[in-house]
Scaffold this active site. Structure first.
Site, PDB file in Angstrom:
ATOM      1  N   HIS A 242      16.683   5.469 -14.498  1.00 17.59           N
ATOM      2  CA  HIS A 242      17.248   4.555 -13.485  1.00 17.59           C
ATOM      3  C   HIS A 242      18.585   4.017 -13.991  1.00 17.59           C
ATOM      4  O   HIS A 242      18.704   3.651 -15.153  1.00 17.59           O
ATOM      5  CB  HIS A 242      16.259   3.399 -13.261  1.00 17.59           C
ATOM      6  CG  HIS A 242      16.622   2.484 -12.144  1.00 17.59           C
ATOM      7  ND1 HIS A 242      17.595   1.519 -12.253  1.00 17.59           N
ATOM      8  CD2 HIS A 242      16.149   2.392 -10.880  1.00 17.59           C
ATOM      9  CE1 HIS A 242      17.704   0.863 -11.106  1.00 17.59           C
ATOM     10  NE2 HIS A 242      16.828   1.373 -10.251  1.00 17.59           N
ATOM     11  N   CYS A 280      19.744   5.586  -7.647  1.00 17.28           N
ATOM     12  CA  CYS A 280      19.624   4.260  -7.024  1.00 17.28           C
ATOM     13  C   CYS A 280      20.968   3.892  -6.414  1.00 17.28           C
ATOM     14  O   CYS A 280      21.899   3.503  -7.126  1.00 17.28           O
ATOM     15  CB  CYS A 280      19.186   3.219  -8.055  1.00 17.28           C
ATOM     16  SG  CYS A 280      19.119   1.553  -7.363  1.00 17.28           S
ATOM     17  N   HIS A 307      16.248   5.544  -4.752  1.00 16.83           N
ATOM     18  CA  HIS A 307      16.153   4.177  -4.266  1.00 16.83           C
ATOM     19  C   HIS A 307      17.272   4.013  -3.253  1.00 16.83           C
ATOM     20  O   HIS A 307      18.442   4.157  -3.622  1.00 16.83           O
ATOM     21  CB  HIS A 307      16.404   3.180  -5.393  1.00 16.83           C
ATOM     22  CG  HIS A 307      15.286   3.059  -6.375  1.00 16.83           C
ATOM     23  ND1 HIS A 307      15.346   2.218  -7.458  1.00 16.83           N
ATOM     24  CD2 HIS A 307      14.065   3.634  -6.410  1.00 16.83           C
ATOM     25  CE1 HIS A 307      14.199   2.303  -8.134  1.00 16.83           C
ATOM     26  NE2 HIS A 307      13.424   3.165  -7.529  1.00 16.83           N
ATOM     27  N   ASP A 360      14.653   0.387  -1.299  1.00 17.58           N
ATOM     28  CA  ASP A 360      14.701  -0.490  -2.466  1.00 17.58           C
ATOM     29  C   ASP A 360      15.222  -1.838  -2.003  1.00 17.58           C
ATOM     30  O   ASP A 360      16.255  -1.915  -1.343  1.00 17.58           O
ATOM     31  CB  ASP A 360      15.656   0.121  -3.497  1.00 17.58           C
ATOM     32  CG  ASP A 360      15.640  -0.641  -4.797  1.00 17.58           C
ATOM     33  OD1 ASP A 360      14.635  -1.302  -5.095  1.00 17.58           O
ATOM     34  OD2 ASP A 360      16.653  -0.564  -5.526  1.00 17.58           O
ATOM     35  N   HIS A 361      14.547  -2.860  -2.345  1.00 18.30           N
ATOM     36  CA  HIS A 361      14.889  -4.229  -1.940  1.00 18.30           C
ATOM     37  C   HIS A 361      15.068  -4.288  -0.413  1.00 18.30           C
ATOM     38  O   HIS A 361      15.324  -3.283   0.233  1.00 18.30           O
ATOM     39  CB  HIS A 361      16.160  -4.757  -2.603  1.00 18.30           C
ATOM     40  CG  HIS A 361      16.054  -4.752  -4.101  1.00 18.30           C
ATOM     41  ND1 HIS A 361      17.077  -5.132  -4.923  1.00 18.30           N
ATOM     42  CD2 HIS A 361      15.038  -4.431  -4.934  1.00 18.30           C
ATOM     43  CE1 HIS A 361      16.697  -5.032  -6.181  1.00 18.30           C
ATOM     44  NE2 HIS A 361      15.456  -4.593  -6.210  1.00 18.30           N
ATOM     45  N   TYR A 377      11.605  -7.934  -2.783  1.00 17.91           N
ATOM     46  CA  TYR A 377      10.555  -7.097  -2.216  1.00 17.91           C
ATOM     47  C   TYR A 377       9.810  -7.717  -1.034  1.00 17.91           C
ATOM     48  O   TYR A 377       8.583  -7.694  -0.966  1.00 17.91           O
ATOM     49  CB  TYR A 377       9.570  -6.682  -3.322  1.00 17.91           C
ATOM     50  CG  TYR A 377      10.232  -5.716  -4.278  1.00 17.91           C
ATOM     51  CD1 TYR A 377      10.205  -4.342  -4.050  1.00 17.91           C
ATOM     52  CD2 TYR A 377      10.955  -6.178  -5.374  1.00 17.91           C
ATOM     53  CE1 TYR A 377      10.858  -3.466  -4.899  1.00 17.91           C
ATOM     54  CE2 TYR A 377      11.618  -5.305  -6.226  1.00 17.91           C
ATOM     55  CZ  TYR A 377      11.555  -3.959  -5.973  1.00 17.91           C
ATOM     56  OH  TYR A 377      12.211  -3.081  -6.806  1.00 17.91           O
TER      57      TYR A 377
HETATM   58  C1  DNO Z   1      14.362  -3.871  -9.490  1.00 14.75           C
HETATM   59  C2  DNO Z   1      14.224  -2.462  -9.857  1.00 14.75           C
HETATM   60  C3  DNO Z   1      14.249  -2.185 -11.344  1.00 14.75           C
HETATM   61  C4  DNO Z   1      13.757  -0.797 -11.620  1.00 14.75           C
HETATM   62  C5  DNO Z   1      13.693  -0.418 -13.064  1.00 14.75           C
HETATM   63  C6  DNO Z   1      13.338   1.028 -13.213  1.00 14.75           C
HETATM   64  O1  DNO Z   1      14.033  -4.240  -8.408  1.00 14.75           O
HETATM   65  O2  DNO Z   1      15.084  -1.637  -9.184  1.00 14.75           O
HETATM   66  O3  DNO Z   1      13.436  -3.094 -11.980  1.00 14.75           O
HETATM   67  O4  DNO Z   1      12.472  -0.665 -11.150  1.00 14.75           O
HETATM   68  O5  DNO Z   1      14.865  -0.672 -13.694  1.00 14.75           O
HETATM   69  O6  DNO Z   1      13.035   1.332 -14.519  1.00 14.75           O
END
Ligand code: DNO
Length: 401
Positions: A242, A280, A307, A360-361, A377
């Site tokens: 990531h 991401c 993500h 993601d988020h 989240y």
């Molecule tokens: C936060 C996430 C990070 C991610 C880690 C992956 O919301 O995007 O915590 O899960 O960095 O290792």
């Protein structure tokens, strides 16, 4: 074939249940064994227990996020070989249980960072903000890290001073607590969340990196990859690193997963497909020199997990999260590239065709204000993001068929 729709689920404690996910059209679950401390072995028994639970509801355990990497491995201290051995056993056990995608990161001490977890958007929703001068205020005036000032240009230091002076003691404490604990504790944070002297603890973790620059951290990642990638390959597991979030140095710490050159270097450490990337878009898009379309195209064959979220730049390295479609990222192009990559993999006969995505988020809206959730989240905001991306990919699929 569409990108698999996945959702980050925080296990039994999550206020969103597995039957909820089924109703929402989620196909794959993204989760971790959150209750196992970093560095300990994930046993087959424990992996199977969680996997079975997920499968009872007609879902699959699509991705592990994350199998966390211990600080000793990032630091390259004497305990690293033992911890790498444990990591290898966990990877083999995951493979044995049929779980084939494992996300991890190599960010020292601090995973992601934001300065405001309740940033009001124009339309009344709430997202998260990273304000660089506020972060500098935290670093220089609240945390009082030694020589922190030297890491910021004068105009940022001036802004930081003004911000620190304007915050009450309680507000200063809240800022520190959000950065060190609230955003970290639910994802294997390094600092003990119940500790009263959490700032001191955090400073002592930072201190350990005094002698570790980018080059040394790269060497430590390389050492780790050379050990674990062959094991992952044998176990049928694709590892995917990531990116740093945000993708630039903070708190004097080295960052090595931020730019196109970083990814080229990481992939060059082992040619194996098992040495892959979590793409991401939210993290990568907060550097103006990251061209996400070029990166997605160049690295497509090694992207194992995505993500999807968007960001909007503000001045001074600052940004806020802006949902899934609107913002710096051309989501249409990113999704198109990934759909085409899946088609390409199918054509060349690759077994690992699927590239799961998760929204993601999300922006906090509507019922989210009546629910509890980990920062970033919220249920409804993420569900909106999931639906948006799914609609987008359906349109793209039809047009490229
Ligand atoms: C936060 C996430 C990070 C991610 C880690 C992956 O919301 O995007 O915590 O899960 O960095 O290792």
């Amino acid at each position: 074939m569409a990108l698999e729709k996945t959702w980050r689920w925080f296990g039994e404690k999550d206020t969103v249940t597995l039957p909820d996910l089924k109703q929402m059209g989620v196909e794959g679950v993204v989760t971790s064994l959150h209750h196992i401390p970093t560095g300990e072995i994930w046993s087959v028994k424990e992996i199977e227990r969680v996997k079975k639970k997920i499968e009872e509801y007609g879902l699959t355990w699509s991705v592990v996020e994350s199998l966390p990497v211990s600080e000793a491995i990032k630091l390259g201290t004497s305990d690293r070989d033992r911890l790498i051995e444990n990591y290898k056993i966990s990877l083999s056990n995951l493979g044995e249980c049929g779980i084939d995608t494992v996300c991890y990161n190599f960010m020292p001490v601090l995973d992601w960072a934001r300065t405001d977890l309740h940033f009001k958007n124009d339309d009344g929703g709430e997202s998260m903000l990273f304000d660089f001068p506020t972060f500098a205020a935290f670093d220089i005036h609240i945390l009082q890290r030694e020589n922190a000032s030297a890491d910021y240009p004068l105009y940022i230091r001036q802004k930081a001073k003004k911000i620190a002076d304007s915050l009450s003691i309680e507000q200063q404490e809240e800022l520190a607590y959000n950065i060190i604990i609230v955003t970290q504790a639910f994802i294997h944070g390094v600092v003990d969340e119940n500790s009263r002297d959490y700032k001191k603890q955090f400073l002592s973790y930072l201190k350990k990196y005094d002698q570790i620059g980018q080059e040394q951290l790269r060497m430590n990642l390389s050492y780790f990859l050379k050990e674990v990638v062959p094991v992952a390959e044998k176990a049928g597991v694709n590892l995917c690193i990531h990116p740093d979030d945000p993708p630039f140095s903070l708190l004097g710490l080295p960052r090595i997963v931020s730019t196109v050159d970083d990814f080229r270097w990481i992939l060059s450490q082992s040619d194996s497909v098992s040495n892959g990337i979590t793409f991401c878009t939210g993290s990568l898009s907060t550097r103006t020199d990251n061209d996400l379309i070029c990166m997605a195209e160049e690295f497509a064959s090694r992207i194992h997990f995505v993500h999807l979220r968007n960001t909007i730049f503000l001045s001074d390295n600052s940004f806020y999260e802006s949902g899934q479609l609107k913002g710096n990222v051309d989501m249409y192009e990113v999704v198109r590239i990934l759909l085409e990559e899946q088609m390409r993999r199918k054509k060349v006969g690759r077994q690992d065709i699927r590239i799961p995505f998760r929204p993601d988020h999300g922006i906090r809206i509507l019922e989210d204000y009546n629910r509890t959730a980990n920062p970033g989240y919220p249920l409804i905001g993420r569900l909106k993001g999931l639906a948006e991306i799914d609609g987008l990919q359906m349109g793209i699929e039809h047009s490229i068929k």
